[in-house]
Design a protein around this motif. Structure first.
Motif, PDB file in Angstrom:
ATOM      1  N   LYS A   1      40.982-111.031 -54.499  1.00 36.30           N
ATOM      2  CA  LYS A   1      42.417-112.112 -54.962  1.00 36.30           C
ATOM      3  C   LYS A   1      43.476-111.652 -53.986  1.00 36.30           C
ATOM      4  O   LYS A   1      43.474-110.124 -54.004  1.00 36.30           O
ATOM      5  CB  LYS A   1      42.341-112.452 -56.160  1.00 36.30           C
ATOM      6  CG  LYS A   1      42.873-113.106 -56.756  1.00 36.30           C
ATOM      7  CD  LYS A   1      43.694-113.770 -58.206  1.00 36.30           C
ATOM      8  CE  LYS A   1      45.179-114.395 -58.528  1.00 36.30           C
ATOM      9  NZ  LYS A   1      44.511-115.721 -57.632  1.00 36.30           N
ATOM     10  N   GLY A   2      43.947-111.967 -52.979  1.00 37.27           N
ATOM     11  CA  GLY A   2      45.228-111.232 -52.454  1.00 37.27           C
ATOM     12  C   GLY A   2      44.527-110.598 -51.387  1.00 37.27           C
ATOM     13  O   GLY A   2      45.752-110.425 -50.711  1.00 37.27           O
TER      14      GLY A   2
ATOM     15  N   SER B   1      43.445-119.634 -49.731  1.00 36.73           N
ATOM     16  CA  SER B   1      43.886-120.249 -49.091  1.00 36.73           C
ATOM     17  C   SER B   1      43.587-119.907 -47.323  1.00 36.73           C
ATOM     18  O   SER B   1      42.973-118.952 -47.353  1.00 36.73           O
ATOM     19  CB  SER B   1      45.796-120.103 -48.932  1.00 36.73           C
ATOM     20  OG  SER B   1      45.955-118.914 -48.301  1.00 36.73           O
TER      21      SER B   1
ATOM     22  N   ASN C   1      41.299-124.819 -48.316  1.00 40.15           N
ATOM     23  CA  ASN C   1      42.442-124.810 -48.923  1.00 40.15           C
ATOM     24  C   ASN C   1      42.492-125.769 -49.932  1.00 40.15           C
ATOM     25  O   ASN C   1      43.308-125.607 -51.675  1.00 40.15           O
ATOM     26  CB  ASN C   1      43.414-125.285 -48.104  1.00 40.15           C
ATOM     27  CG  ASN C   1      44.556-124.264 -47.140  1.00 40.15           C
ATOM     28  OD1 ASN C   1      44.512-123.412 -47.646  1.00 40.15           O
ATOM     29  ND2 ASN C   1      44.402-125.323 -45.876  1.00 40.15           N
TER      30      ASN C   1
ATOM     31  N   ARG D   1      42.350-123.739 -54.531  1.00 43.61           N
ATOM     32  CA  ARG D   1      43.344-124.026 -54.698  1.00 43.61           C
ATOM     33  C   ARG D   1      43.307-123.169 -56.326  1.00 43.61           C
ATOM     34  O   ARG D   1      44.375-122.202 -56.730  1.00 43.61           O
ATOM     35  CB  ARG D   1      43.844-125.635 -54.713  1.00 43.61           C
ATOM     36  CG  ARG D   1      45.002-125.701 -55.574  1.00 43.61           C
ATOM     37  CD  ARG D   1      45.462-127.174 -55.486  1.00 43.61           C
ATOM     38  NE  ARG D   1      45.782-127.974 -54.131  1.00 43.61           N
ATOM     39  CZ  ARG D   1      45.650-129.252 -54.173  1.00 43.61           C
ATOM     40  NH1 ARG D   1      45.546-129.975 -54.945  1.00 43.61           N
ATOM     41  NH2 ARG D   1      45.395-129.713 -52.516  1.00 43.61           N
ATOM     42  N   GLU D   2      43.189-123.269 -56.765  1.00 41.37           N
ATOM     43  CA  GLU D   2      42.693-122.526 -58.456  1.00 41.37           C
ATOM     44  C   GLU D   2      42.293-121.492 -58.248  1.00 41.37           C
ATOM     45  O   GLU D   2      43.343-120.682 -59.349  1.00 41.37           O
ATOM     46  CB  GLU D   2      41.487-123.389 -59.455  1.00 41.37           C
ATOM     47  CG  GLU D   2      41.221-123.203 -60.317  1.00 41.37           C
ATOM     48  CD  GLU D   2      40.017-123.477 -61.601  1.00 41.37           C
ATOM     49  OE1 GLU D   2      39.361-123.320 -62.212  1.00 41.37           O
ATOM     50  OE2 GLU D   2      39.679-124.265 -60.711  1.00 41.37           O
ATOM     51  N   ALA D   3      41.862-120.404 -57.168  1.00 42.71           N
ATOM     52  CA  ALA D   3      41.407-119.360 -57.199  1.00 42.71           C
ATOM     53  C   ALA D   3      42.778-118.986 -57.057  1.00 42.71           C
ATOM     54  O   ALA D   3      42.557-117.070 -56.691  1.00 42.71           O
ATOM     55  CB  ALA D   3      40.912-119.009 -56.500  1.00 42.71           C
ATOM     56  N   GLY D   4      43.860-119.302 -56.299  1.00 41.44           N
ATOM     57  CA  GLY D   4      44.765-119.112 -55.526  1.00 41.44           C
ATOM     58  C   GLY D   4      44.194-118.435 -54.160  1.00 41.44           C
ATOM     59  O   GLY D   4      45.096-117.826 -53.337  1.00 41.44           O
TER      60      GLY D   4
ATOM     61  N   GLY E   1      39.533-116.568 -54.046  1.00 40.04           N
ATOM     62  CA  GLY E   1      41.448-115.761 -53.918  1.00 40.04           C
ATOM     63  C   GLY E   1      41.847-115.442 -52.894  1.00 40.04           C
ATOM     64  O   GLY E   1      43.197-114.545 -52.512  1.00 40.04           O
TER      65      GLY E   1
ATOM     66  N   LYS F   1      43.293-114.940 -48.356  1.00 39.39           N
ATOM     67  CA  LYS F   1      44.039-115.982 -47.554  1.00 39.39           C
ATOM     68  C   LYS F   1      42.986-115.387 -46.361  1.00 39.39           C
ATOM     69  O   LYS F   1      42.632-114.023 -45.813  1.00 39.39           O
ATOM     70  CB  LYS F   1      45.341-115.093 -47.309  1.00 39.39           C
ATOM     71  CG  LYS F   1      45.950-115.684 -46.603  1.00 39.39           C
ATOM     72  CD  LYS F   1      46.915-115.077 -46.219  1.00 39.39           C
ATOM     73  CE  LYS F   1      48.346-115.945 -45.829  1.00 39.39           C
ATOM     74  NZ  LYS F   1      49.625-115.482 -45.636  1.00 39.39           N
TER      75      LYS F   1
END
Length: 298
Positions: A13-14, A68, A59, A63-66, A38, A40
């Motif tokens: 994530k991130g 993109s 995308n 959405r739910e996990a953040g 999560g 990008k």
């Protein structure tokens, strides 16, 4: 795609990823696995390949996990195009956590035969029909592109390896800053019923390139690893289609099936997360046991 482990050990994530050949096949499977956990993702494919729908799908899924996705065009066989890609990513990001160098091609001989049953003259005619340019193109995408992509994006990868984690540890303890090259189990065995010589040779070179670059980048702990997938559905390997010569080999795979998205995405999540932070300079075979028996197939 079923749920994969997404706790802090396997979490991305991130994280920021660049995935080449991301518009289809293995690349899209990997991108989907990252985004839904999560990350990008910069989805990279040829300028001639439309990726808008793929990016929109990612995308929505992320959405739910953040997570993109953002599409970027690049012909990875072109050194200048790779430099332009690195510049574009560098204008948007201060670091990237992973380069998934996945783009690949296969150039089969124009005159095909079943290598295992062909006569001497049929085999020679098929192998001789292979064009010199096909070998050049195959190595350009399957091997050389990995090299130039890794070098061009090295500053952004190295920046990720120096990130401070919430625990106060440096990123090299969390495994951030990693190159994953897609090879093939074809690099690890000799027997196929179609002539994949140029493809398999380029993938064997990729396996060694993993070690070469891992050694060169070791002082900065930018990790370099590879994956060697077996039979996984893609444009290159239309698993299940009538007349596909590879389909006859599934019963010779111990897993008795083709690979799927979870097999590939799960492997990537392991290698690029804290779970795989201590893995460097190796290639991981994800083939259901194919190479255990491939050289003894009838």
């Amino acid at each position: 795609m079923s749920s994969l482990l997404t706790d802090s050990l396997f979490g991305v994530k991130g994280y920021v990823a660049v995935v080449t050949g991301g518009g289809s096949g293995l690349g899209f499977m990997i991108a989907r696995g990252l985004v839904t956990n999560g990350a990008k993702v910069y989805l990279v494919d040829l300028p001639s390949v439309p990726t808008d729908e793929r990016v929109a799908e990612l995308n929505e899924l992320g959405r739910e996990a953040g997570g993109s996705a953002h599409g970027l065009p690049c012909n990875v066989a072109d050194k200048q195009a790779i430099q332009d890609l690195a510049s574009q990513v560098g204008q948007r990001e201060k670091h990237i956590d992973m380069l998934i160098s996945n783009a690949g091609i296969r150039r089969d001989a124009p005159v095909q035969c079943n290598v295992l049953t062909a006569s001497f003259s049929e085999l020679q005619a098929s192998m001789w029909s292979s064009r010199h340019s096909d070998w050049d193109d195959t190595f350009s995408v399957n091997t050389t592109a990995h090299y130039f992509l890794s070098v061009a994006l090295l500053p952004l990868l190295e920046a990720a390896s120096r990130l401070e984690l919430p625990s106060g540890q440096l990123g090299r303890n969390g495994g951030r800053g990693v190159v994953v090259m897609t090879s093939s189990c074809a690099s690890m065995h000799n027997v196929t019923n179609v002539d994949l010589t140029s493809y398999a040779t380029s993938k064997a070179a990729t396996d060694h390139l993993v070690k070469l670059l891992a050694a060169k980048f070791s002082r900065f702990y930018v990790r370099v690893v590879g994956i060697n997938p077996g039979f996984v559905p893609s444009n290159m390997n239309p698993v299940g289609e009538e007349g596909n010569l590879f389909s006859a080999l599934f019963d010779k795979v111990p897993a008795r099936r083709a690979g799927n998205e979870d097999d590939i995405a799960g492997t990537i999540l392991y290698l690029v997360s804290r779970a795989g932070a201590y893995v460097n300079g190796i290639s991981l075979c994800v083939d259901g046991g194919r190479i255990l028996l491939a050289n003894g197939q009838e």
